[in-house]
Design a protein around this motif. Structure first.
Motif, PDB file in Angstrom:
ATOM      1  N   ALA A 169      48.211  35.085  40.485  1.00  0.00           N
ATOM      2  CA  ALA A 169      47.809  34.343  39.284  1.00  0.00           C
ATOM      3  C   ALA A 169      46.366  34.635  38.932  1.00  0.00           C
ATOM      4  O   ALA A 169      46.021  34.893  37.766  1.00  0.00           O
ATOM      5  CB  ALA A 169      48.010  32.846  39.506  1.00  0.00           C
ATOM      6  N   SER A 176      56.395  32.820  38.244  1.00  0.00           N
ATOM      7  CA  SER A 176      55.519  31.691  37.922  1.00  0.00           C
ATOM      8  C   SER A 176      54.047  32.085  38.052  1.00  0.00           C
ATOM      9  O   SER A 176      53.190  31.462  37.447  1.00  0.00           O
ATOM     10  CB  SER A 176      55.846  30.488  38.797  1.00  0.00           C
ATOM     11  OG  SER A 176      55.843  30.874  40.147  1.00  0.00           O
ATOM     12  N   TRP A 193      50.886  30.842  35.744  1.00  0.00           N
ATOM     13  CA  TRP A 193      49.617  30.279  36.216  1.00  0.00           C
ATOM     14  C   TRP A 193      48.447  31.162  35.823  1.00  0.00           C
ATOM     15  O   TRP A 193      47.373  30.670  35.472  1.00  0.00           O
ATOM     16  CB  TRP A 193      49.654  30.057  37.728  1.00  0.00           C
ATOM     17  CG  TRP A 193      50.615  28.967  38.113  1.00  0.00           C
ATOM     18  CD1 TRP A 193      51.808  29.131  38.751  1.00  0.00           C
ATOM     19  CD2 TRP A 193      50.489  27.566  37.846  1.00  0.00           C
ATOM     20  NE1 TRP A 193      52.427  27.915  38.907  1.00  0.00           N
ATOM     21  CE2 TRP A 193      51.655  26.931  38.362  1.00  0.00           C
ATOM     22  CE3 TRP A 193      49.519  26.782  37.236  1.00  0.00           C
ATOM     23  CZ2 TRP A 193      51.851  25.553  38.274  1.00  0.00           C
ATOM     24  CZ3 TRP A 193      49.729  25.409  37.154  1.00  0.00           C
ATOM     25  CH2 TRP A 193      50.873  24.814  37.667  1.00  0.00           C
ATOM     26  N   TRP A 237      47.879  30.745  32.105  1.00  0.00           N
ATOM     27  CA  TRP A 237      47.339  29.407  31.841  1.00  0.00           C
ATOM     28  C   TRP A 237      45.871  29.322  32.239  1.00  0.00           C
ATOM     29  O   TRP A 237      45.034  28.786  31.522  1.00  0.00           O
ATOM     30  CB  TRP A 237      48.153  28.364  32.609  1.00  0.00           C
ATOM     31  CG  TRP A 237      47.506  27.019  32.630  1.00  0.00           C
ATOM     32  CD1 TRP A 237      47.464  26.125  31.609  1.00  0.00           C
ATOM     33  CD2 TRP A 237      46.771  26.443  33.704  1.00  0.00           C
ATOM     34  NE1 TRP A 237      46.743  25.025  31.983  1.00  0.00           N
ATOM     35  CE2 TRP A 237      46.311  25.188  33.258  1.00  0.00           C
ATOM     36  CE3 TRP A 237      46.458  26.873  35.004  1.00  0.00           C
ATOM     37  CZ2 TRP A 237      45.558  24.348  34.077  1.00  0.00           C
ATOM     38  CZ3 TRP A 237      45.701  26.037  35.807  1.00  0.00           C
ATOM     39  CH2 TRP A 237      45.260  24.787  35.347  1.00  0.00           C
ATOM     40  N   LEU A 238      45.591  29.937  33.393  1.00  0.00           N
ATOM     41  CA  LEU A 238      44.218  29.935  33.886  1.00  0.00           C
ATOM     42  C   LEU A 238      43.298  30.649  32.891  1.00  0.00           C
ATOM     43  O   LEU A 238      42.216  30.154  32.540  1.00  0.00           O
ATOM     44  CB  LEU A 238      44.186  30.646  35.247  1.00  0.00           C
ATOM     45  CG  LEU A 238      43.141  30.199  36.252  1.00  0.00           C
ATOM     46  CD1 LEU A 238      43.284  28.724  36.552  1.00  0.00           C
ATOM     47  CD2 LEU A 238      43.273  31.016  37.540  1.00  0.00           C
ATOM     48  N   ALA A 261      48.779  24.217  28.914  1.00  0.00           N
ATOM     49  CA  ALA A 261      50.026  24.427  29.664  1.00  0.00           C
ATOM     50  C   ALA A 261      51.205  24.526  28.699  1.00  0.00           C
ATOM     51  O   ALA A 261      51.963  25.503  28.718  1.00  0.00           O
ATOM     52  CB  ALA A 261      50.246  23.283  30.658  1.00  0.00           C
ATOM     53  N   LEU A 319      52.125  20.603  33.008  1.00  0.00           N
ATOM     54  CA  LEU A 319      51.858  21.761  33.868  1.00  0.00           C
ATOM     55  C   LEU A 319      53.101  22.108  34.679  1.00  0.00           C
ATOM     56  O   LEU A 319      53.530  23.266  34.749  1.00  0.00           O
ATOM     57  CB  LEU A 319      50.693  21.474  34.812  1.00  0.00           C
ATOM     58  CG  LEU A 319      49.312  21.922  34.362  1.00  0.00           C
ATOM     59  CD1 LEU A 319      48.257  21.472  35.366  1.00  0.00           C
ATOM     60  CD2 LEU A 319      49.256  23.433  34.205  1.00  0.00           C
ATOM     61  N   ALA A 352      55.453  25.363  34.016  1.00  0.00           N
ATOM     62  CA  ALA A 352      55.589  26.337  35.102  1.00  0.00           C
ATOM     63  C   ALA A 352      57.054  26.536  35.477  1.00  0.00           C
ATOM     64  O   ALA A 352      57.490  27.637  35.804  1.00  0.00           O
ATOM     65  CB  ALA A 352      54.791  25.869  36.322  1.00  0.00           C
TER      66      ALA A 352
END
Lengths: 231, 56, 225
Positions: free
Chosen positions: C7, C94, C98, C101-102, C147, C212, C216
């Motif tokens: 991620a 996933s 992440w 999203w990060l 998210a 979130l 995910a």
């Protein structure tokens, strides 16, 4: 593919029969509300909007909730029938929501003195309608049936999970909406005749929902079959 | 008692119009796709997509 | 641990791309400043004091620039068919969520890092310790809506109407964090006791956690062929 044209035709035919019954029941509800239910002293005749507005709101919530459930089932089983049902239920929910936001202001004007208040339930209904308008916008933007079903299911599930947050938000935002006085256990607030008509309203809109959704489901299945044939 | 029966009539008419309009729209969309196909026979002309269950 | 490392690698890749050409961040920052300017002129200067308008403007700026940033993330992948390449990598699906999203949250935070001082300046906000709390609230709100936004952007980027569709899908999801954040920040700036904020913070936190997790969970379905 688990879709069948026969099943679609059957669903449409049954849906039509149920819808016919629903229309008769709606006429019956009008007679019941106008002729056999006393008028409320303080709100006047406008109070009788009460027999159609909350039932429509309930049916809309039922419709959107079942869209969410069907969306989950679609992602779990990848059966196109769930996608067809989710779409059907969402469309019927939009129509019922339309009734809610149209009758809300008509009731609000005589009772609150203004057409629109940012009251919790009305606001909630508008947000729900917009969420599912987005759902249909997404469906319309995707041509591949499999991808459309998948993405729509994701949007449907997200929409369902948004419901409690929106409920909370709009209630904290403001409410001048009458709080439910129907189900108070300590003392019955609503006269029996009114309660009877009110509950009949719920029954009528439930039958409406069932008839509509079955027809729309059959239509959706047919459309998917045509799509598969043309592909 | 306030005189506001007009609002009630308006609301009831709105509900009836929306419900009837949607019912009519479903009726129209639910007609057999091919006009040559015989009404409610449930068999559109020609085979549709393969039907694995073979029922009907 | 591979999930976290993958991620972070994906997020760093995105941020490196943005850092290299700077166009996106620069545009988003310019946009965020322009939104505030537009608000200044969309009021009657004699009637509406800046202080009254300030919290609303901050939250709307956050929402709109968030949309701009989110729209970009996946269009970037589409342009170079890069998503397919990432999906071939032996990392869990996933991790892609992440990572994305990060990166999106970092970019929104980056925009905020500039838009926030500009907001203090433009709207004559009295510098005070409570402002750090407001900034924290903004980040807390951004976590949740990026998210939902990352999930939606992954879908809309595959359609022909990405720029139009993302706001339509995402804006209803902005309402709860926007409202809770705005309410909490107004109270924070008015110096109200912490007890009055707790409820709003709980809503924000619950929203972040729920969306979130949900995003995910659903994301792999969206990117799977």
């Amino acid at each position: 593919m688990t879709l069948s044209a026969d099943a679609a035709t059957r669903a449409i035919r049954r849906g039509r029969a149920i819808t016919l019954v629903a229309l008769l029941l709606l006429a019956g509800l009008y007679v019941l509300a106008l002729q056999f239910t006393p008028a409320e002293r303080f709100q006047g005749l406008a109070q009788k909007i009460f027999y159609v507005h909350p039932p429509a709101a309930y049916a809309m919530q039922l419709a959107f909730f079942l869209t969410g459930v069907a969306s989950i089932l679609y992602l779990l089983m990848r059966d196109a029938r769930f996608d067809a049902f989710a779409e059907a239920s969402a469309e019927v929910g939009m129509v019922l929501g339309g009734i809610v936001v149209l009758t809300g202001p008509i009731w609000g004007k005589p009772v609150w003195g203004t057409w629109w208040t940012w009251d919790a339930r009305l606001t909630f209904t508008v947000i729900e309608l917009l969420v599912f308008a987005g759902y249909f916008a997404l469906r319309g933007a995707i041509r591949d049936p499999g991808e459309r079903a998948k993405f729509a299911a994701v949007a449907g599930i997200m929409g369902m999970l948004l419901v409690p947050f929106n409920h909370l938000t709009v209630y904290l935002f403001a409410t001048t909406h009458p709080t439910p006085v129907v189900v108070q256990t300590d003392r019955p607030q609503l006269p029996a005749a009114m309660l009877r008509t009110f509950l009949s309203g719920f029954a009528v809109f439930t039958v409406c929902y069932v008839g509509f959704v079955m027809q729309r489901y059959g239509i959706g299945v047919r459309r998917m079959l045509e799509e598969a044939r043309d592909a | 008692m306030p005189d506001n029966g007009g609002y009630m009539v308006a609301a009831y008419v709105v509900v009836a119009v929306v419900v009837l309009a949607y019912a009519a729209s479903l009726w129209r969309r639910g007609k057999q796709p091919r006009p040559s196909g015989r009404g409610d026979a449930g068999v559109p002309n020609g085979p549709t997509s393969p039907r694995p269950d073979g029922r009907g | 641990m591979t999930l976290v490392r993958a991620a972070i690698a994906i997020a760093l890749k995105d941020l490196r791309i943005e850092a290299r050409n700077r166009t996106a961040l620069l545009t988003a920052v310019t946009f965020a400043v322009l939104v505030q300017l537009v608000f200044l002129f969309a009021r009657e200067p004699g009637a509406v004091r800046l202080g009254v308008l300030a919290p609303s403007v901050l939250w709307i700026t956050l929402a709109l620039s968030g949309l701009v940033v989110l729209n970009r993330g996946f269009l970037l992948e589409r342009e170079h068919a890069a998503l397919e390449a990432i999906l071939l990598a032996p990392v869990p699906r996933s991790a892609l969520f992440w990572g994305k999203w990060l990166a999106n949250t970092a970019l929104v935070a980056g925009v905020l890092a500039i838009a926030f001082p500009v907001w203090i300046l433009f709207f004559n906000v009295v510098p005070q310790p409570a402002l750090l709390g407001v900034l924290g609230l903004a980040v807390l709100a951004a976590v949740g809506f990026t998210a939902a936004g990352t999930l939606f952007a992954a879908m809309t980027a595959r359609t022909r109407y990405a720029e139009l569709l993302l706001p339509v899908l995402l804006l209803p999801f902005l309402i709860p964090p926007l409202f809770a954040g705005a309410q909490a920040s107004v109270r924070l700036l008015a110096g109200r006791p912490f007890g009055e904020l707790a409820g709003w913070l709980r809503i924000l936190a619950a929203y972040d956690v729920v969306f979130l997790m949900l995003a995910a969970l659903l994301f792999p379905t969206v990117v799977d062929e």
